[in-house]
Design a protein around this motif. Sequence first.
Motif, mmCIF file in Angstrom:
data_model
loop_
_atom_site.group_PDB
_atom_site.id
_atom_site.type_symbol
_atom_site.label_atom_id
_atom_site.label_comp_id
_atom_site.label_asym_id
_atom_site.label_seq_id
_atom_site.Cartn_x
_atom_site.Cartn_y
_atom_site.Cartn_z
ATOM 1 N N LEU A 138 -29.848 -68.004 46.165
ATOM 2 C CA LEU A 138 -29.885 -66.945 45.154
ATOM 3 C C LEU A 138 -30.843 -65.815 45.544
ATOM 4 C CD1 LEU A 138 -29.882 -69.188 41.953
ATOM 5 C CD2 LEU A 138 -27.938 -68.008 42.988
ATOM 6 N N GLU A 258 -22.484 -68.697 51.366
ATOM 7 C CA GLU A 258 -21.680 -69.109 50.214
ATOM 8 C C GLU A 258 -21.779 -68.017 49.150
ATOM 9 O OE1 GLU A 258 -22.522 -73.169 48.966
ATOM 10 O OE2 GLU A 258 -23.450 -73.525 50.924
ATOM 11 N N ASP A 260 -20.270 -66.121 45.353
ATOM 12 C CA ASP A 260 -19.594 -66.352 44.085
ATOM 13 C C ASP A 260 -18.320 -65.509 44.050
ATOM 14 O OD1 ASP A 260 -20.344 -63.722 43.540
ATOM 15 O OD2 ASP A 260 -21.929 -64.272 42.136
ATOM 16 N N GLU A 261 -17.648 -65.508 42.921
ATOM 17 C CA GLU A 261 -16.370 -64.798 42.809
ATOM 18 C C GLU A 261 -16.522 -63.278 42.846
ATOM 19 O OE1 GLU A 261 -13.270 -65.956 42.961
ATOM 20 O OE2 GLU A 261 -14.199 -67.890 43.422
ATOM 21 N N ARG A 262 -17.755 -62.804 42.757
ATOM 22 C CA ARG A 262 -17.990 -61.352 42.846
ATOM 23 C C ARG A 262 -18.631 -60.990 44.180
ATOM 24 N NH1 ARG A 262 -20.885 -59.240 37.509
ATOM 25 N NH2 ARG A 262 -20.475 -57.288 38.630
ATOM 26 N N SER A 263 -18.524 -61.896 45.133
ATOM 27 C CA SER A 263 -19.030 -61.682 46.499
ATOM 28 C C SER A 263 -20.542 -61.502 46.554
ATOM 29 C CB SER A 263 -18.335 -60.466 47.141
ATOM 30 O OG SER A 263 -16.961 -60.715 47.321
ATOM 31 N N ARG A 264 -21.247 -62.145 45.643
ATOM 32 C CA ARG A 264 -22.707 -62.144 45.680
ATOM 33 C C ARG A 264 -23.181 -63.458 46.293
ATOM 34 N NH1 ARG A 264 -23.736 -60.734 39.420
ATOM 35 N NH2 ARG A 264 -22.445 -62.648 39.372
ATOM 36 N N LEU A 266 -24.769 -66.808 46.970
ATOM 37 C CA LEU A 266 -25.328 -67.958 46.269
ATOM 38 C C LEU A 266 -26.295 -68.723 47.171
ATOM 39 C CD1 LEU A 266 -22.131 -69.405 44.529
ATOM 40 C CD2 LEU A 266 -24.002 -68.148 43.443
#
Length: 305
Positions: A138, A258, A260-264, A266
Amino acid sequence: MSRERNQSRRSVLLSFRFLGTAVLGSLIMALVAAFGPLSSQLAILGSFISILGGLFLSYLGQDEQREKQRTDVLESLSVPLFLASDPELYQQYQEICRTLTALARKADPILRGIALLKLTSVAEQIDKLAEGKVVFSLTEEWRTVYEQLLVSPDVRQYRSVAWVRTAEYWQDEPGRQSMRVNFEAAHRGVLIERIILIRDELWPREQLLPSPAILPWILEQHHHGLWISLVRESELAREVDLLVDMGIYGDRAVGVQELDERSRTLRFTLELNGQTVRLADARWQRLLLYGKSLRSLLDQSPSRG
């Protein structure tokens, strides 16, 4: 060390307990020999031999235990001596020792319990570092390490797999900064090859090239000298282990991102060991079987005619 061990064993034979037991046994044996029958003499002799043998072996065991303790002490001293050759690591080692000493002096059981939980986690992280594995969760801090690897003089080849699931992939400011580092490395002569995995909605099957939402980002890399291959995500339906976002930095390291679904981001895991690099290379070679060269696709495009 062998000389010290021999001296220690001689001191055992000359110790008061050993000599006192031997003298007392000799006196008793002399009395039995003078006044007792032969059977009693043999029985007493056997008993004393067993007792003396047991005492002797016990002292030898204690001697070995002391030797082991001395070795452990020397090994514990070797840690700071070895770290002293690296001033920066040694400074951190001293700081950790200082803070742990200060913590122990507080003698607060609640604080001690909290500290043990934290230190266990820190110890696990350091253990992973010693194995060549770093995990960033993160945070975009991993990009600093990513950029350091790309500018490293011993990294002359960088192979990347970019799994593009949204049009926002690497479009924020940290992503654009990382792309600039890619371009600078390519201009310095680093061979950069990138396989881009694209979802079908961003590269419909009826279209020769990806959609305008991501095509400019792809073309920019092509114009800066990166070797680009494209793969539709759906083509890997039977080999889902190839759906990965990773980078192979020469023969030094492998990074796996890795999102998330918004290409940020993780999590970003960096491993610096040869076995991981070899496994990543095998995955790369499998992906190449599905890749379509961007250059060849552009040559087929009517707009190029």
